[in-house]
Motif scaffolding. Sequence first.
Motif, mmCIF file in Angstrom:
data_model
loop_
_atom_site.group_PDB
_atom_site.id
_atom_site.type_symbol
_atom_site.label_atom_id
_atom_site.label_comp_id
_atom_site.label_asym_id
_atom_site.label_seq_id
_atom_site.Cartn_x
_atom_site.Cartn_y
_atom_site.Cartn_z
ATOM 1 N N GLU A 15 12.634 -32.631 11.136
ATOM 2 C CA GLU A 15 13.035 -33.026 9.426
ATOM 3 C C GLU A 15 14.055 -33.715 10.487
ATOM 4 O OE1 GLU A 15 14.255 -32.505 4.940
ATOM 5 O OE2 GLU A 15 12.690 -30.388 6.211
ATOM 6 N N MET A 16 13.735 -35.104 11.223
ATOM 7 C CA MET A 16 15.584 -36.142 11.371
ATOM 8 C C MET A 16 16.482 -36.170 9.918
ATOM 9 S SD MET A 16 14.144 -36.076 14.430
ATOM 10 C CE MET A 16 15.627 -37.699 14.567
ATOM 11 N N GLU A 17 15.948 -36.842 8.670
ATOM 12 C CA GLU A 17 16.431 -36.416 8.158
ATOM 13 C C GLU A 17 17.972 -35.537 7.215
ATOM 14 O OE1 GLU A 17 13.525 -37.012 6.687
ATOM 15 O OE2 GLU A 17 13.168 -39.257 8.010
ATOM 16 N N LYS A 18 17.070 -34.637 7.530
ATOM 17 C CA LYS A 18 18.253 -32.951 6.806
ATOM 18 C C LYS A 18 18.917 -32.878 8.558
ATOM 19 C CE LYS A 18 16.401 -32.380 2.764
ATOM 20 N NZ LYS A 18 15.767 -31.438 2.008
ATOM 21 N N LYS A 19 17.818 -33.025 8.975
ATOM 22 C CA LYS A 19 18.554 -32.726 10.584
ATOM 23 C C LYS A 19 18.173 -30.890 10.905
ATOM 24 C CE LYS A 19 21.918 -36.010 12.060
ATOM 25 N NZ LYS A 19 20.729 -36.979 12.421
ATOM 26 N N LEU A 20 17.158 -30.386 10.924
ATOM 27 C CA LEU A 20 16.141 -29.515 10.659
ATOM 28 C C LEU A 20 15.097 -29.172 11.321
ATOM 29 C CD1 LEU A 20 16.511 -29.006 7.046
ATOM 30 C CD2 LEU A 20 18.397 -27.633 8.260
ATOM 31 N N TYR A 21 14.954 -28.101 11.786
ATOM 32 C CA TYR A 21 13.602 -27.663 12.539
ATOM 33 C C TYR A 21 13.333 -26.818 11.543
ATOM 34 C CZ TYR A 21 16.139 -28.808 16.637
ATOM 35 O OH TYR A 21 16.737 -29.127 17.768
ATOM 36 N N HIS A 22 11.656 -27.367 11.492
ATOM 37 C CA HIS A 22 11.058 -25.655 10.708
ATOM 38 C C HIS A 22 10.090 -24.831 11.541
ATOM 39 C CE1 HIS A 22 10.790 -28.466 7.235
ATOM 40 N NE2 HIS A 22 11.851 -28.470 6.574
ATOM 41 N N ILE A 23 10.455 -23.696 11.632
ATOM 42 C CA ILE A 23 10.221 -23.493 12.369
ATOM 43 C C ILE A 23 9.498 -21.459 11.362
ATOM 44 C CG2 ILE A 23 10.847 -21.244 14.296
ATOM 45 C CD1 ILE A 23 13.385 -22.946 15.155
ATOM 46 N N LEU A 24 7.709 -21.660 12.284
ATOM 47 C CA LEU A 24 7.025 -19.706 11.841
ATOM 48 C C LEU A 24 7.272 -19.282 13.191
ATOM 49 C CD1 LEU A 24 3.798 -21.685 11.105
ATOM 50 C CD2 LEU A 24 5.906 -20.427 8.969
ATOM 51 N N THR A 25 7.749 -18.193 12.186
ATOM 52 C CA THR A 25 8.447 -17.267 13.561
ATOM 53 C C THR A 25 7.880 -15.840 12.737
ATOM 54 O OG1 THR A 25 9.584 -15.755 15.519
ATOM 55 C CG2 THR A 25 10.485 -17.149 13.667
ATOM 56 N N CYS B 95 28.826 -28.370 19.043
ATOM 57 C CA CYS B 95 28.311 -29.922 18.867
ATOM 58 C C CYS B 95 28.921 -30.845 17.713
ATOM 59 C CB CYS B 95 26.998 -29.431 17.374
ATOM 60 S SG CYS B 95 25.849 -30.548 17.244
ATOM 61 N N GLN B 96 29.419 -31.754 19.937
ATOM 62 C CA GLN B 96 29.917 -32.684 19.423
ATOM 63 C C GLN B 96 29.087 -33.769 18.481
ATOM 64 O OE1 GLN B 96 32.562 -32.757 20.590
ATOM 65 N NE2 GLN B 96 32.532 -30.628 21.801
ATOM 66 N N THR B 97 27.732 -34.154 18.261
ATOM 67 C CA THR B 97 27.914 -34.959 17.431
ATOM 68 C C THR B 97 26.500 -34.124 16.715
ATOM 69 O OG1 THR B 97 25.450 -34.723 18.507
ATOM 70 C CG2 THR B 97 27.334 -37.159 19.757
ATOM 71 N N ASP B 98 26.295 -34.857 15.813
ATOM 72 C CA ASP B 98 25.373 -34.136 14.620
ATOM 73 C C ASP B 98 23.490 -34.732 15.020
ATOM 74 O OD1 ASP B 98 24.565 -37.541 14.623
ATOM 75 O OD2 ASP B 98 24.748 -37.245 12.316
ATOM 76 N N GLN C 153 13.753 -22.532 8.275
ATOM 77 C CA GLN C 153 14.599 -24.142 8.227
ATOM 78 C C GLN C 153 15.440 -23.512 9.137
ATOM 79 O OE1 GLN C 153 16.127 -25.880 4.687
ATOM 80 N NE2 GLN C 153 13.860 -25.951 3.716
ATOM 81 N N VAL C 154 16.266 -24.006 10.613
ATOM 82 C CA VAL C 154 16.846 -23.960 11.603
ATOM 83 C C VAL C 154 18.136 -25.519 11.261
ATOM 84 C CG1 VAL C 154 17.417 -23.328 13.332
ATOM 85 C CG2 VAL C 154 15.203 -22.605 12.484
ATOM 86 N N PRO C 155 18.923 -25.222 11.486
ATOM 87 C CA PRO C 155 19.720 -26.506 11.768
ATOM 88 C C PRO C 155 19.899 -27.143 13.237
ATOM 89 C CG PRO C 155 20.655 -25.285 10.436
ATOM 90 C CD PRO C 155 19.973 -24.215 11.110
ATOM 91 N N PHE C 156 19.483 -28.511 13.348
ATOM 92 C CA PHE C 156 19.857 -28.841 14.948
ATOM 93 C C PHE C 156 21.300 -28.132 15.908
ATOM 94 C CE2 PHE C 156 18.252 -33.257 14.106
ATOM 95 C CZ PHE C 156 16.650 -32.446 14.023
ATOM 96 N N SER C 157 22.388 -28.178 13.846
ATOM 97 C CA SER C 157 23.698 -27.653 15.500
ATOM 98 C C SER C 157 23.862 -26.199 15.466
ATOM 99 C CB SER C 157 24.534 -27.768 14.256
ATOM 100 O OG SER C 157 24.729 -27.518 12.958
ATOM 101 N N ALA C 158 23.122 -25.328 14.941
ATOM 102 C CA ALA C 158 22.792 -23.918 14.924
ATOM 103 C C ALA C 158 21.969 -23.451 16.258
ATOM 104 C CB ALA C 158 22.243 -23.793 13.957
ATOM 105 N N VAL C 159 20.865 -24.255 17.552
ATOM 106 C CA VAL C 159 20.819 -23.993 18.394
ATOM 107 C C VAL C 159 20.553 -24.852 19.167
ATOM 108 C CG1 VAL C 159 18.691 -22.578 16.870
ATOM 109 C CG2 VAL C 159 18.621 -24.011 17.706
ATOM 110 N N ALA C 160 20.654 -24.472 20.573
ATOM 111 C CA ALA C 160 20.470 -25.744 21.774
ATOM 112 C C ALA C 160 19.086 -25.219 22.315
ATOM 113 C CB ALA C 160 21.393 -25.059 22.942
#
Length: 310
Positions: A254-264, A228-231, A188-195
């Motif tokens: 996941e738009m509500e929790k603002k997360l990317y789910h990434i398999l790597t 990150c200026q916005t959420d 789980q990766v928060p939107f704010s952690a990656v560009a």
Amino acid sequence: GPPFTHQQTPRKMVYYGQTSCEQDTERYLDVVKYVFSSYKKEVPLVVNTMGWVKGEGLLLLIDIIRLLSPSHIVQMDVYDWKAMAPLTPEYVHLTPGLYTKGKQQAKCKQMGTSEVENWKPSEGEGDASVPEYKLLYVHPEFPRAGVAGEARVHSGILRDMSILGYLGQLQSPDIGVVLPLHSLVPYQVPFSAVALRVIHTDVAPTNIMYAVNASWVGLCRIPDEIRCQTDGPVLLTQTPVCDCLGFGIVRGVEMEKKLYHILTPVPPENLRLVNCLLLGNIAIPNCVLVGQQGVEGEIPYVTADYNYSI
């Protein structure tokens, strides 16, 4: 064996994001420079150039030869095709590349023979800067050698095999059941952690999540801190030339929790360095989407109801 059977982690890697460099030759050269700059000359380096040697491809090759100043060039000719000149040091010295200039030959006016005999190059016009390398010229003697036929189809299949081989690292090393991708636990990766950046085309910010969902991404590291200026997601306005640490699949957003789910398969100690997701023109192989076991009903992003007339 073929490359997909014995993949290794590169010492230096940039995600170019396209299968051909025609669309952005300038970025391609920047990437070559960036990767080459980390070569420490402690071991011999073999540069496998691409097969695009017509038109701009040849000019780009001349740029790359100038940039890398090799000790040897191996030129494999094509049987019964004489369109390409031998890449002698003199030829490379005089010929302009796509972005680099060639050494200007003296502009000759039409001269009589007596004048030509007396003409000598002025001082300082010696060939001091002629590149010094040895040209090894290989000319095959059998028909159809080196003829580009199904290369594009083959490279597409080999690319898919490489991606599948890479994704194979997600599986347990025990020989047995191959787990479908949707049963593996993603990060789980928060939107704010990656560009985020889409390399090969412009995507409106409102549509960016549609593009990212179910896509193949390069996991990269940019030197800048992510502010990150916005959420919402952090969007880059330009494609960076930066280290790529591996690849992943964005399995969901996941738009509500603002997360990317990434398999790597990239190990966690390297994932800590990742702060940028680059999305290119490389698709997840069809068989991954269509051939997952245990999926009932419609498969997201896959349809057979397609209107070919539009």
